[in-house]
Write a protein that holds these residues in place. Structure first.
Motif: not given
Length: 271
Positions: A41, A45, A170-171, A175-176, A179, A216, A218, A248
């Motif tokens: 991704s 990743d 995540g990558y 998303r990071r 998070q 978590e 994702g 997810d």
């Protein structure tokens, strides 16, 4: 389709044998040296040749033993079977740990009745092997959870402010970022956070009482198919937020009372 405890135990025995062989192979490959074969991704990743070779080996062993079953894995296309059973495979969970030679990666194999979708499957057997430590976390439906010969049970009666909670990231950059915002909200309200780098090992550790909770965003089905059954058979609860099944969008796992506290906290920040 209905399966009795003996049938689930037989599936677990096969999954365990395959995971141990695959893990031993992966350790040997790691000793010879490792390189990034591709990215998925994002540039961080990664997939290594060990991931691909290990999944091919697992698929071959499954199909030799049970040619009518389906296989749903991380690195290769889904193999559609006719039996109604699907093997949900993560050949290497914790690939970055493998790349850096951090001894916290695993082979995760589950057998589920139904489609490879956590909201619609019934997990029958699951095994998570850490090939470096030699630890084997496992469970079969109705048969309890074990680490080697030890019966497992999640930690009970732990209040949220004393809970040791694991998570992962995540990558993708966006998303990071989201998070991290959730983590800033959660961290002051718990004992501490752990980030091990393998969802399957996080779930095994939770079942073994080494962690109190895990969440978590994702995750893919292969990340938690085996570990989720191990937690449930150890007396834990797994789900998403606002009464949803794990997906997810979110997976939360803990003893039932702590699950309720942690999901309430997460619902304050996760849309």
């Amino acid at each position: 389709m209905t399966h009795d405890a003996a049938a689930s135990a037989d599936l677990l025995a096969l999954a365990r044998r395959i995971a141990l062989v695959a893990g031993e192979h992966a350790v040997e490959e790691r000793r010879r040296g490792i390189s990034v074969a591709a990215t998925k991704s994002t540039p961080t990743d990664i997939v290594t040749a060990v991931d691909r070779d290990t999944e091919e080996r697992i698929r071959s062993m499954i199909l030799d033993a049970r040619p009518d079953d389906g296989i749903f894995g991380e690195e290769e296309d889904t193999h559609v079977g006719s039996s109604g059973l699907n093997w949900v495979v993560d050949p290497i969970d914790g690939t970055v740990n493998l790349l850096y030679d951090i001894p916290a990666w695993s082979v995760s194999i589950a057998v589920v009745d139904g489609p490879p979708d956590p909201a619609h499957w019934n997990a029958l057997a699951g095994v998570v092997v850490n090939p470096v430590s030699g630890e084997v976390f496992e469970a079969s439906l109705g048969g309890g959870a074990r680490l080697g010969d030890r019966e497992l049970h999640v930690n009970e009666d732990v209040p949220l402010n004393r809970a040791l909670v694991a998570t992962g990231f995540g990558y993708a950059v966006e998303r990071r970022r989201s998070q991290a915002e959730v983590l800033v909200h959660v961290l002051p309200r718990i004992r501490d956070i752990r980030r091990i780098g393998s969802a399957a090992l996080d779930l095994g550790a939770l079942a073994a009482g080494r962690l109190d909770a895990y969440y978590e965003i994702g995750l893919n089905p292969w990340d938690h198919a085996a570990g989720g059954l191990i937690v449930r058979e150890a007396g834990g609860r797994i789900g998403g937020l606002r009464g949803e099944a794990e997906s997810d969008r979110m997976l939360v796992a803990a003893a039932p009372a702590l699950f309720d506290e942690l999901t309430a906290l997460l619902e304050e920040t996760v849309v």
